[in-house]
Design an enzyme around this catalytic site. Structure first.
Site, mmCIF file in Angstrom:
data_model
loop_
_atom_site.group_PDB
_atom_site.id
_atom_site.type_symbol
_atom_site.label_atom_id
_atom_site.label_comp_id
_atom_site.label_asym_id
_atom_site.label_seq_id
_atom_site.Cartn_x
_atom_site.Cartn_y
_atom_site.Cartn_z
ATOM 1 C CB THR A 242 43.300 28.686 17.906
ATOM 2 O OG1 THR A 242 41.616 28.357 17.608
ATOM 3 C CG2 THR A 242 43.755 27.417 18.538
ATOM 4 C CG PHE A 244 48.368 27.288 17.393
ATOM 5 C CD1 PHE A 244 48.473 25.904 17.127
ATOM 6 C CD2 PHE A 244 47.342 28.142 17.201
ATOM 7 C CE1 PHE A 244 47.458 25.480 16.272
ATOM 8 C CE2 PHE A 244 46.387 27.587 16.444
ATOM 9 C CZ PHE A 244 46.426 26.200 16.012
#
Length: 709
Positions: A242, A244
């Site tokens: 992921t 960020f």
């Protein structure tokens, strides 16, 4: 509170809080209370003060403490990513949703927000893309976080006892093969860390118990809620990452040197023409600038309103009907170069020539590198003696209840009274004016203060609306007691925004919030004073020039949003370039019309009704307002002369047409006489040839002699 019996980190925060007590200590109690409770003591709260946590945190960090907002429960992957990027000593605040993270940073309660933007398996998180357009925050860093799922249970529970697994739907899907192999039934919940919290609190779905249920979450969630980890890395695909983004109020583009690999994120919209995207991307490819991401998605509501407004203005200028496609798309692009690089500047300038809208979301270093103020803040944490990380669940604003605003209107003319009718339905309103308007104020049920009592007028106000003529704006701002405006939101509602904006920035202190706005509607002579139908669908243009208290500003803007106005956010300069000329010509035309030129008729056309509405609208405005449009518009005299020339041209055209018609009729009469004369001559010749008697009616007259013609 015995400082000698508590761990060093609590003594440190105690001293920091007391040091800042005189400034804003009560705003710090919420995170401080949480830390003290973790240490098993809350004596400080009852010994030091009994007041409530109602103030908002100061915008500056507390003596080096770094406050970071993330979405989710304590122990969420977002918190773990935050600590992986910024270190274990940050003060992390878990927020219930993404927008509350944006609000926390925009309002100054937190210094940064660490939010996911895309997942290698699940794709982009579009909500955060939309929120980046709504809030004036900028990207200052990125971090690619490896998502590693763990099977968490109450300590003592064995794997063979597990029948159910609870977690976020995406986490369950990523561990589907693992759960199937063990015969575990997945049950969806709202959050990964929240699932661990549910087990620790024995607050489980029907049929689940702490002895037969596991949570799929991070190892940090297990540590946070005191759970055991039966297995880690249980995801089916080990390429689950992921990305960020770290968001702040100020950018760090100036700190990106040529040696630092950088990335710039932008968003833009393009006209609905063939090859538009190809031409836009060519702005970068022609300069050998690489991309790392490009994505399109339908525009957000606020940007769509902006594009519609610009399209309407353009159609009026070109006399062409605005043709907005049903779907308008934003293009999000990440290119691999710093914003201030010469090639980037040229590419962005080229793009702005083709795009309808361009915004830079941030320029930042690649691969989790920190520079500038972010690096300084993180380095400063090393000097703080903290044994472990600090996680806080609440901000001071969370304890504040939604309250009605106290709005004061300076200038109680027609437009000021028009605003009061809507403001007073939800908020407490008062007014002041240089002229005694107490009678009008009583009719509307609000308090009136004379102009010599401005101190009492400004006392306890949340919002001050300056509904005054633009020509007097500077003098009125100078007449206000500056010390009593501190901490308030000042709103100007002039038809031109650049001049009032510059005046407010020049004379008001930094602790005064400024909102520049233009409600593009107003009172009409025949309007129902208790109706808001004139607000429905009308544009409300605004710019958050300088806003520290975001919640208060949003509450004020909500008045217009709830009245179904078309909310359009743009800078004052963009507003004036788009509307100044049109507004002046509109009001000039309305002032040229009056009741003698627009008599009532039993049957009216749509065009005649529009003219009546225009005259009705402008008749309710003061001449000072119109003069301000003239004085502060450099092209007003040009348009006035053009209007005069157009009227003279129409008069000349009418005179020429009238002369032509008269000449044409004259020519028709002369041609008729000539034709009759020629006919008579022809008949006389015929008589001579055939010998018709002189008394024949064909000749039209008798011969003078008996002998014939």
């Amino acid at each position: 509170f015995d400082m000698t019996t508590h761990q060093p980190r609590y003594r440190l925060f105690f001293l920091l809080a007391l040091t800042n007590f005189t400034r804003d200590c009560q705003a710090r109690w919420s995170p401080l209370q949480h830390m003290l409770e973790r240490g098993g003591s809350t004596t400080l709260l009852t010994a030091a003060s009994g007041t409530t946590t109602s103030a908002i945190m100061d915008q500056a960090p507390l003596s080096g403490i770094l406050r970071v907002a993330y979405q989710g429960e304590p122990g969420a992957y977002s918190e773990k990513a935050t600590r992986a990027l910024l270190g274990q000593k940050v003060m992390a605040f878990g927020r219930p949703n993404f927008e509350s993270c944006f609000r926390a940073v925009a309002s100054g309660e937190c210094d940064y927000a660490c939010l996911p933007i895309e997942n290698s398996l699940g794709g982009s998180i579009h909500e955060n893309y939309d929120l980046m357009l709504r809030y004036d925050l900028t990207i200052v860093a990125e971090h690619e976080f490896r998502v590693k799922h763990c099977l968490l249970v109450k300590k003592g529970v064995k794997r063979e006892d597990i029948k159910y697994a609870i977690s976020h739907p995406q986490a369950l899907a990523q561990c589907d093969n693992f759960l199937r192999g063990l015969g575990i039934t997945p049950i969806q919940t709202y959050d990964t860390a929240g699932s661990a919290k549910m087990i620790s609190e024995d607050n489980l779905p029907l049929g689940c118990t702490v002895e037969n249920t596991a949570a799929i979450a991070s190892d940090l969630a297990g540590e946070t809620y005191g759970l055991g980890c039966l297995d880690s890395g249980i995801e089916d695909d080990n390429t689950n990452f992921t990305r960020f983004l770290l968001l702040a109020r100020k950018g760090i583009a100036n700190f990106l040197t040529k040696k630092i690999p950088a990335k710039t994120s932008i968003v833009f919209t393009l006209p609905d023409t063939k090859g538009a995207l190809y031409k836009a991307l060519a702005c970068f490819s022609l300069r050998d600038i690489g991309f790392s991401k490009i994505e399109s998605r339908p525009t957000s509501a606020s940007l769509l309103n902006f594009l519609k407004f610009r399209s309407q203005q353009k159609s009026r200028n070109t006399r062409k009907k605005a043709d907005m496609p049903r779907f308008r798309y934003c293009f999000y692009l990440d290119f691999l170069l710093g914003e201030l690089n010469e090639n980037s500047q040229n590419a962005l300038a080229h793009l702005r020539e083709q795009a309808e809208f361009v915004r830079i979301l941030g320029s930042y270093p690649q691969k989790s590198r920190l520079v500038g103020p972010v690096q300084t803040d993180v380095e400063g944490l090393k000097a703080i003696d903290l044994a472990d990380s600090v996680t806080c669940g609440a901000l001071p604003s969370d304890l504040e209840e939604e309250k009605s605003l106290k709005i004061g209107i300076f200038g109680f003319g027609f437009f000021g009274q028009f605003l009061v009718r809507q403001f007073s339905t939800q908020h407490k309103v008062s007014c002041t004016d240089e002229v005694d308007k107490s009678k009008e104020a009583r009719k509307l049920g609000i308090d009136f203060f004379p102009s010599y009592d401005l101190v009492n007028f400004l006392k306890d106000l949340d919002v001050v609306v300056l509904a005054v003529p633009i020509v007097n704006f500077e003098d009125i701002v100078l007449s206000l007691p500056a010390e009593h405006l501190r901490g308030k939101l000042v709103v100007e509602v002039c038809p031109l925004s650049s001049h009032p904006k510059s005046i407010l920035l020049r004379y008001l202190d930094q602790d005064v919030d400024i909102l520049s706005s233009h409600p593009m509607f107003g009172p009409g002579v025949h309007d129902d004073p208790h109706s808001t139908k004139t607000w429905d669908g009308r544009p409300f243009i605004y710019e958050k020039v300088r806003v520290a208290d975001l919640r208060r500003c949003e509450t004020f803007l909500q008045i217009f949003a709830e009245a179904r106005c078309q909310m359009v956010e743009m800078t004052a300069e963009q507003h004036d370039s788009s509307t100044a000329d049109a507004e002046f010509v509109t009001h000039l035309t309305g002032r040229l019309l009056d009741s003698r030129l627009l008599p009532p008729t039993p049957v009216t056309s749509k065009e005649y009704a529009a003219l009546c509405d225009l005259a009705d609208m402008t008749s309710g405005d003061s001449f000072d307002l119109f003069y301000g449009m003239f004085k502060f518009n450099d092209r007003a005299k040009e348009y006035l002369n053009q209007m005069r020339n157009n009227l003279a041209r129409v008069e000349r055209q009418l005179a020429a047409k009238e002369a032509y018609m008269m000449a044409r009729n004259e020519m028709k009469n002369s041609d008729r006489k000539r034709l009759i004369a020629e006919t008579k001559l022809l008949l006389q010749e015929v008589v001579k040839d055939v010998g018709i008697a002189p008394s024949s009616p064909l000749l039209g007259e008798r011969a003078e002699t008996k002998g014939g013609i």
